[in-house]
Design a protein around this motif. Structure first.
Motif, mmCIF file in Angstrom:
data_model
loop_
_atom_site.group_PDB
_atom_site.id
_atom_site.type_symbol
_atom_site.label_atom_id
_atom_site.label_comp_id
_atom_site.label_asym_id
_atom_site.label_seq_id
_atom_site.Cartn_x
_atom_site.Cartn_y
_atom_site.Cartn_z
ATOM 1 N N ALA A 289 -0.592 -7.972 3.068
ATOM 2 C CA ALA A 289 -1.388 -6.963 2.350
ATOM 3 C C ALA A 289 -0.529 -5.729 2.131
ATOM 4 O O ALA A 289 -0.909 -4.606 2.448
ATOM 5 N N THR B 220 2.539 -4.216 -0.858
ATOM 6 C CA THR B 220 2.479 -3.725 -2.242
ATOM 7 C C THR B 220 1.590 -4.622 -3.106
ATOM 8 O O THR B 220 0.686 -4.162 -3.788
ATOM 9 N N VAL B 221 1.848 -5.919 -3.079
ATOM 10 C CA VAL B 221 1.097 -6.847 -3.940
ATOM 11 C C VAL B 221 -0.253 -7.188 -3.306
ATOM 12 O O VAL B 221 -1.305 -7.088 -3.952
ATOM 13 N N ARG C 292 1.432 -7.641 9.573
ATOM 14 C CA ARG C 292 2.291 -7.584 10.757
ATOM 15 C C ARG C 292 1.820 -6.475 11.692
ATOM 16 O O ARG C 292 1.773 -6.632 12.894
ATOM 17 N N ASP C 293 1.440 -5.334 11.080
ATOM 18 C CA ASP C 293 1.097 -4.155 11.887
ATOM 19 C C ASP C 293 -0.305 -3.674 11.512
ATOM 20 O O ASP C 293 -0.489 -2.962 10.509
ATOM 21 N N LYS D 110 -1.032 0.169 10.715
ATOM 22 C CA LYS D 110 -0.426 0.853 9.566
ATOM 23 C C LYS D 110 -1.505 1.415 8.631
ATOM 24 O O LYS D 110 -2.558 0.780 8.445
ATOM 25 N N ARG E 130 -3.349 1.965 5.287
ATOM 26 C CA ARG E 130 -3.463 1.028 4.161
ATOM 27 C C ARG E 130 -4.065 1.712 2.940
ATOM 28 O O ARG E 130 -4.786 2.703 3.071
ATOM 29 N N LYS F 130 8.998 -15.988 -4.981
ATOM 30 C CA LYS F 130 10.000 -16.759 -5.728
ATOM 31 C C LYS F 130 11.068 -17.330 -4.814
ATOM 32 O O LYS F 130 11.613 -18.402 -5.064
ATOM 33 N N GLU G 100 12.316 -5.650 -3.401
ATOM 34 C CA GLU G 100 11.979 -6.576 -2.323
ATOM 35 C C GLU G 100 12.057 -5.839 -0.984
ATOM 36 O O GLU G 100 12.660 -4.756 -0.895
ATOM 37 N N GLY H 191 6.065 -4.360 -9.363
ATOM 38 C CA GLY H 191 5.078 -3.342 -8.997
ATOM 39 C C GLY H 191 3.757 -3.992 -8.618
ATOM 40 O O GLY H 191 3.442 -5.101 -9.056
HETATM 41 P P1 NAP Z 1 5.533 -6.028 1.145
HETATM 42 O O1 NAP Z 1 5.018 -4.775 0.536
HETATM 43 O O2 NAP Z 1 6.684 -5.979 2.080
HETATM 44 O O3 NAP Z 1 4.280 -6.734 1.887
HETATM 45 C C1 NAP Z 1 4.429 -7.819 2.759
HETATM 46 C C2 NAP Z 1 3.143 -7.959 3.517
HETATM 47 O O4 NAP Z 1 3.214 -9.106 4.350
HETATM 48 C C3 NAP Z 1 2.840 -6.778 4.458
HETATM 49 O O5 NAP Z 1 1.466 -6.524 4.447
HETATM 50 C C4 NAP Z 1 3.299 -7.276 5.834
HETATM 51 O O6 NAP Z 1 2.574 -6.708 6.902
HETATM 52 C C5 NAP Z 1 2.943 -8.747 5.716
HETATM 53 N N1 NAP Z 1 3.775 -9.612 6.560
HETATM 54 C C6 NAP Z 1 5.097 -9.843 6.436
HETATM 55 N N2 NAP Z 1 5.505 -10.717 7.396
HETATM 56 C C7 NAP Z 1 4.404 -11.013 8.129
HETATM 57 C C8 NAP Z 1 4.173 -11.846 9.249
HETATM 58 N N3 NAP Z 1 5.169 -12.560 9.795
HETATM 59 N N4 NAP Z 1 2.920 -11.945 9.733
HETATM 60 C C9 NAP Z 1 1.899 -11.239 9.167
HETATM 61 N N5 NAP Z 1 2.060 -10.436 8.086
HETATM 62 C C10 NAP Z 1 3.295 -10.327 7.577
HETATM 63 O O7 NAP Z 1 5.934 -7.077 -0.001
HETATM 64 P P2 NAP Z 1 5.403 -7.141 -1.516
HETATM 65 O O8 NAP Z 1 6.232 -6.251 -2.359
HETATM 66 O O9 NAP Z 1 3.932 -7.018 -1.530
HETATM 67 O O10 NAP Z 1 5.849 -8.620 -1.889
HETATM 68 C C11 NAP Z 1 5.134 -9.726 -1.427
HETATM 69 C C12 NAP Z 1 5.621 -10.978 -2.153
HETATM 70 O O11 NAP Z 1 5.398 -10.808 -3.546
HETATM 71 C C13 NAP Z 1 7.106 -11.284 -1.989
HETATM 72 O O12 NAP Z 1 7.298 -12.675 -1.979
HETATM 73 C C14 NAP Z 1 7.713 -10.692 -3.259
HETATM 74 O O13 NAP Z 1 8.913 -11.324 -3.623
HETATM 75 C C15 NAP Z 1 6.624 -10.992 -4.244
HETATM 76 N N6 NAP Z 1 6.618 -10.149 -5.426
HETATM 77 C C16 NAP Z 1 6.643 -8.786 -5.278
HETATM 78 C C17 NAP Z 1 6.614 -7.995 -6.413
HETATM 79 C C18 NAP Z 1 6.676 -6.492 -6.337
HETATM 80 O O14 NAP Z 1 6.828 -5.852 -7.381
HETATM 81 N N7 NAP Z 1 6.553 -5.895 -5.168
HETATM 82 C C19 NAP Z 1 6.538 -8.595 -7.686
HETATM 83 C C20 NAP Z 1 6.497 -9.982 -7.787
HETATM 84 C C21 NAP Z 1 6.536 -10.748 -6.652
HETATM 85 P P3 NAP Z 1 2.657 -5.111 7.174
HETATM 86 O O15 NAP Z 1 1.943 -4.478 6.028
HETATM 87 O O16 NAP Z 1 1.919 -4.916 8.447
HETATM 88 O O17 NAP Z 1 4.108 -4.769 7.241
#
Ligand code: NAP
Ligand code: HSE
Length: 429
Positions: A12, A14-15, A46-47, A50, A52, A106, A191, A303
């Motif tokens: 939970a 960014t996406v 994970r946390d 945090k 939200r 991806k 990322e 984003g």
């Molecule tokens: P992010 O902001 O780092 O969010 C990751 C989330 O997963 C966080 O809520 C984190 O918890 C949780 N998490 C990670 N490892 C975990 C674990 N082992 N157990 C439980 N929870 C865990 O990443 P994001 O940007 O949203 O991206 C997520 C996915 O979407 C990735 O695969 C990325 O490549 C893809 N994506 C992202 C975008 C973009 O623009 N951001 C665009 C297209 C695709 P915490 O919140 O507690 O840290």
């Protein structure tokens, strides 16, 4: 008829956080438009302490992602945690349990997509990953469904929002790579480990997925020929502008005779090329084929908002299929195929040399190119006196020959340094 679908989220950030806000805030609008009552049942982070961007009853949050997959109230799993593991084993477990999966990951799809797609097909459940390439741009579905009958020749374009944002800032504002990257991180484009963007891993994973879907040959992410923008010097962005180019990180997947080429690298794109005007985190992807000629898909490539929109579309699609009780067949079957030898790929090159400024230097430089069978298209000299900078653009030549020319240049006494070698885009998108 039951229209309620219980949703479990793995992640939970960014996406995932944006998706949660949409699932809750737009619940009534989605229900009215689709007839689907999408209920968030469990969310893994994970946390849990945090801060939200969404509100959720505390009992729905867990730090155990397995509990989400195994929750009997969860009918559909959304994986937006990122990374290969534990995301891979969780997605596999959900599919094995007959639960549809939507993912934006991806890296995972480029690594284990063939296996996971097969597992989903065996269980007759959807595995959808529209958000894995192009953020909010619909590209996976057009490629694997609408264009399934097209004999696609080429898929090419800008598929990484972070690096395009960084390059735009470097080009337009003279920003340093590190400061532009920090801004891209703040805006939620990058990322979790931004070197995945800068070094081209993210774009390579997307190129692998695009190549696999376009050509029906599974191309693993680590087989994509990859070069990122980490070594790009700002001076070459400036020289590019002087010579009529803009530097972009391109992903290219094409059929070359019987084989497939998939590569990611920075390239100087002519200023009048459509890709040159793609700014910020926008992505743009051309698809070429005999019947469609050329299609262009463009829009926000990174984003929370655009990406969550693509994930939500997949959630609705997967929920519809689940409620219809459809046994989902794989949309694309992957056959045998081989990848091109990167050394044989032909492009033009820009080469920047620091040289001594004295008679005969240009002849030696030209000789090094000539001996490697690389023809020079144009030469510019910057500065005079003891030291000068030579900017050279070559005609198209195989990468192997270009590399041999550079090795010969490095061995010349009059060449102080080969400052940069960057491909120049000259054919199609
Ligand atoms: P992010 O902001 O780092 O969010 C990751 C989330 O997963 C966080 O809520 C984190 O918890 C949780 N998490 C990670 N490892 C975990 C674990 N082992 N157990 C439980 N929870 C865990 O990443 P994001 O940007 O949203 O991206 C997520 C996915 O979407 C990735 O695969 C990325 O490549 C893809 N994506 C992202 C975008 C973009 O623009 N951001 C665009 C297209 C695709 P915490 O919140 O507690 O840290
Ligand atoms: N980090 C990725 C990018 C997110 O910048 O394009 C979208 O996949």
């Amino acid at each position: 008829m039951r229209t309620t679908i219980g949703i479990g989220l793995l992640g939970a950030g960014t996406v995932g956080g944006t998706l949660l806000r949409r699932l809750v805030g737009d619940h009534e609008a989605i229900l009215a438009k689709t007839g689907l009552d999408l209920q968030v049942r469990r969310v893994a982070v994970r946390d849990p302490a945090k801060a939200r961007s969404f509100e959720l009853p505390a009992e729905l949050l867990t730090t155990d992602p397995r509990a989400v997959v195994e929750d009997p109230g969860v009918d559909l799993v959304v994986e937006v945690m990122g990374g290969r593991e534990p995301a891979g084993e969780l997605v596999a477990a959900a599919l094995a349990a007959g639960k549809p999966v939507v993912t934006a990951n991806k890296e995972l799809i480029a690594d284990r997509g063939a296996e996971l797609i097969e597992l989903a097909a065996e269980r007759g459940v959807p595995l959808l990953f529209e958000a894995a390439v192009g953020g909010g741009i619909p590209i996976i579905r057009p490629l694997s469904e609408t264009l399934a009958g097209e004999q696609i020749r080429r898929v090419a374009g800008i598929v990484n929002g972070t690096t395009n944002f960084v390059l735009t800032r470097m080009t337009e504002e003279g920003a340093e790579l590190s400061e532009a990257l920090a801004e891209a991180q703040r805006l939620g484009y990058a990322e979790a480990d931004p070197t995945a963007d800068v070094d081209g891993h993210d774009a390579a994973a997307k190129a692998a997925i695009l190549a696999s879907l376009a050509f029906g040959v599974w191309v693993p992410g680590d087989r994509v020929d990859r070069e990122g923008i980490g070594d790009l010097d700002r001076i070459d962005v400036v020289y590019a502008a002087k010579l009529g180019y803009v530097v972009k990180l391109l992903a290219i997947a094409e059929r070359v005779g019987e084989v497939v080429s998939a590569r990611v690298h920075p390239a100087m794109v002519p200023v009048d090329h459509p890709l040159a005007s793609i700014r910020g985190a926008t992505n743009a992807i051309f698809i070429e084929g005999p019947s469609i000629d050329e299609l262009l898909f463009a829009g926000p490539g990174a984003g929370g908002e655009p990406t969550a929109s693509a994930v939500l579309g997949d959630v609705i699609d997967a929920a519809r299929e689940t409620l219809a009780g459809a046994q989902v067949a794989p949309r694309i079957r992957f056959g045998e195929g081989s990848l091109v030898d990167p050394g044989s790929v032909e492009t033009k090159w820009y080469v920047r040399l620091d040289v001594e400024d004295r008679p005969g230097v240009l002849a030696q430089v030209a000789g090094a190119f000539g001996d490697a069978d690389v023809s020079i298209e144009a030469v510019w000299q910057e500065g005079t006196g003891e030291d000068a900078v030579l900017l050279i653009v070559t005609h198209r030549a195989p990468e192997r020959a270009q590399r041999a020319a550079v090795a010969a240049l490095e061995a010349l006494e009059v060449v102080r340094r080969v400052g940069a070698t960057i491909r120049v885009q000259s054919d199609g998108p």
